[in-house]
Structures are given as C-alpha cells and as structure tokens.
Design a protein around this motif. Structure first.
Motif, short mmCIF file in Angstrom:
data_model
loop_
_atom_site.label_atom_id
_atom_site.label_comp_id
_atom_site.label_asym_id
_atom_site.label_seq_id
_atom_site.Cartn_x
_atom_site.Cartn_y
_atom_site.Cartn_z
N ARG A 89 0.83 -1.22 0.00
CA ARG A 89 0.00 0.00 0.00
C ARG A 89 0.87 1.26 0.00
NH1 ARG A 89 -3.49 -3.51 2.63
NH2 ARG A 89 -2.37 -3.34 4.58
N LYS A 90 1.98 1.23 0.73
CA LYS A 90 2.88 2.39 0.76
C LYS A 90 3.44 2.64 -0.65
CE LYS A 90 6.44 4.37 3.72
NZ LYS A 90 7.67 4.53 2.98
N ASN A 91 3.83 1.56 -1.32
CA ASN A 91 4.36 1.70 -2.68
C ASN A 91 3.30 2.20 -3.65
OD1 ASN A 91 7.30 0.62 -3.33
ND2 ASN A 91 6.51 -0.46 -1.53
N ILE A 92 2.06 1.77 -3.44
CA ILE A 92 0.97 2.25 -4.30
C ILE A 92 0.79 3.76 -4.09
CG2 ILE A 92 -1.53 2.16 -4.71
CD1 ILE A 92 -1.34 -0.88 -4.09
N SER A 93 0.77 4.18 -2.83
CA SER A 93 0.54 5.61 -2.57
C SER A 93 1.71 6.46 -3.06
CB SER A 93 0.23 5.87 -1.10
OG SER A 93 1.38 5.67 -0.34
N GLY B 154 3.39 5.68 -5.74
CA GLY B 154 3.43 5.53 -7.21
C GLY B 154 4.68 4.84 -7.74
N THR B 155 5.31 3.98 -6.94
CA THR B 155 6.52 3.28 -7.41
C THR B 155 6.15 2.20 -8.42
OG1 THR B 155 6.43 1.54 -5.75
CG2 THR B 155 7.55 3.58 -5.10
N GLU B 156 7.17 1.66 -9.13
CA GLU B 156 6.94 0.57 -10.09
C GLU B 156 6.35 -0.64 -9.37
OE1 GLU B 156 6.94 0.37 -13.41
OE2 GLU B 156 7.21 2.53 -13.16
N LEU B 157 6.91 -0.94 -8.20
CA LEU B 157 6.41 -2.07 -7.41
C LEU B 157 4.93 -1.85 -7.07
CD1 LEU B 157 6.77 -4.68 -5.66
CD2 LEU B 157 7.48 -3.18 -3.78
N GLY B 158 4.61 -0.63 -6.67
CA GLY B 158 3.23 -0.29 -6.33
C GLY B 158 2.29 -0.48 -7.51
#
Ligand code: AMP
Length: 221
Positions: free
Chosen positions: A36-40, A42-46
């Motif tokens: 969820r942190k990566n999604i927020s 906007g990383t590639e992993l996210g």
C-alpha cells in the motif's frame, strides 16, 4: 526471534502483531502495508502490486518474495521480526525458509489465527484505517469507532475504508485464503512451528488474550 502471523484477512494478525512487537521490541512487517505504501508513492512495485490487489488476488510470488527479502536486509530486523501477511503461499514459505537459512535464522513460532468465517466478513466490511502511513491505526465502525467520524483519534488524519475491504473483494480474498494460504498452515504443521489458536468474539477471545498466550508460550519454549 522470528514470528510469523498466519490467518485469514481481518482475522486479527496485525493487531496481535502490534502487541507482540511492543512486548519483544521487534518490528512487525506487514507485506500488505508495504504494498500500500508503494501504491501511494506511485513506485513501479506499487503499480504492479495494484493490478492484483484491486481484484483481491495475491501479488505474484516472485515480486512478493523479492520485496520481503529486501526488507529483511535492513538493520532493524537483526534482533528479531514479525511477519504479518507473509508467507501466503507454500512457495513463499519455502522461499522464506531459504532466506532465513542463509542468515542462520529460523522461525520460532507461526501463530495461526482461527476466526469464524462470518466474523471475518463482518469485520472486513466494517473496518476503517488511518490513511497516515506512520500511524495506520485500525478502527471498526461498530466495535471501535473514531470519536469524530472519519478522523483518526491518534493523529487526526482521515480514516477511510481500504479499497479491497468491500464485500465483493472480501469474498474473493477469503476464497484466495482458502485455496492458496490455508495449505501454508499444513506446511508449518509438518515443521512443528505451528501454534493454532482461536480469535473470536463468540468465545470472548480477542487480540489481548491471544497475544498473552503467545507471549507465555514463547517465554516457556
Ligand atoms: P493485507 O493487508 O495483508 O490484507 O494484504 C492486502 C493485499 O496485499 C492482499 O489481498 C494481496 O493482494 C497483497 N498481499 C499482501 N501480502 C501478500 C503476500 N504475502 N503474497 C501475495 N500478495 C500479498
């Protein structure tokens, strides 16, 4: 000390992990929170993880294992760690054994939370979470509402429902749990690390009772 939290969505893994984290002064690492942190951010992993999470499916093993392997190289896990939500497939459990063996570490206990299905669904759809990633306080509109609607009691940030906590997605997540994650309990049963225990309001056995029993078990082990 290495502790694994196993159990269905909303079975209470995160809440029990938080108590154990304070007791043993070791970090609780939630794979879902890292995604969820990566999604927020906007990383590639996210971006990759979001494709699966929005459907209530599991993120593929290779992506998830790499993410956890990298987290386990950080300094704060040297004295111990709690994994909440990982492993969720037998393949992930095998990979975790390999990663830990490379570090000469092994699992002390796998806490397997058993919660009745109807309670899980109810808890998922009534769950609300603080959007501040350094707070993440969990609420429940029935059992533990915020004092001011939509505002976190602890930090004042907005409190919302997780995207995947809707009824339809919750049903899919529970199905995924039964088919892909339940076999992980069998895997750990065979290694002798499994500690299965009920967490249910029907028997008045919630996070504190469960955490206290796990603490006793680990102290006497
Ligand atoms: P959670 O916060 O643990 O309920 O996880 C939320 C979502 O993140 C899950 O429904 C999956 O899409 C993804 N996820 C979290 N942990 C894993 C994992 N170990 N393997 C695959 N997907 C995961």
């Amino acid at each position: 000390m290495v502790i694994i939290m196993l159990g269905a969505p909303a079975s209470g893994k995160g809440s029990v992990a938080e108590i154990l984290s304070k007791e043993f002064n070791i970090p609780a690492i939630s794979s879902g929170d890292i995604f969820r942190k990566n999604i927020s951010e906007g990383t590639e992993l996210g971006k990759k993880a979001n494709e699966y999470m929005t459907k209530g499916s599991l993120v593929p093993d290779d992506i998830t294992v790499n993410m956890i392997a990298s987290r386990l190289t950080e300094d704060d896990v040297k004295t111990g760690l709690i994994l909440d939500g990982f492993p969720r497939t037998v393949k992930q459990a095998e990979e975790l054994d390999r990663i830990l063996a490379e570090k000469n570490r092994k699992i002390d206990v796998v806490v397997n939370l058993e919660t009745p299905e109807e309670e899980l669904l109810e808890r998922i759809v009534t769950r609300r979470v603080c959007t501040n990633s350094s707070c993440k306080e969990v609420y429940n509109v029935v059992m533990k509402p915020t004092k001011v609607e939509g505002v976190c009691d602890k930090c004042g940030s907005p409190v919302t429902q997780r995207d995947d906590d809707t009824l339809e997605k919750a049903k899919n997540r529970l199905e995924v749990y039964h088919t892909q994650t339940a076999p992980v309990a069998e895997y750990y049963k065979a290694t002798g690390a499994l500690y299965s225990t009920v967490l249910s309001k029907s028997v008045n056995r919630m996070k504190n009772e469960v955490a206290n029993d796990v603490i006793e078990y680990l102290k006497n082990k």
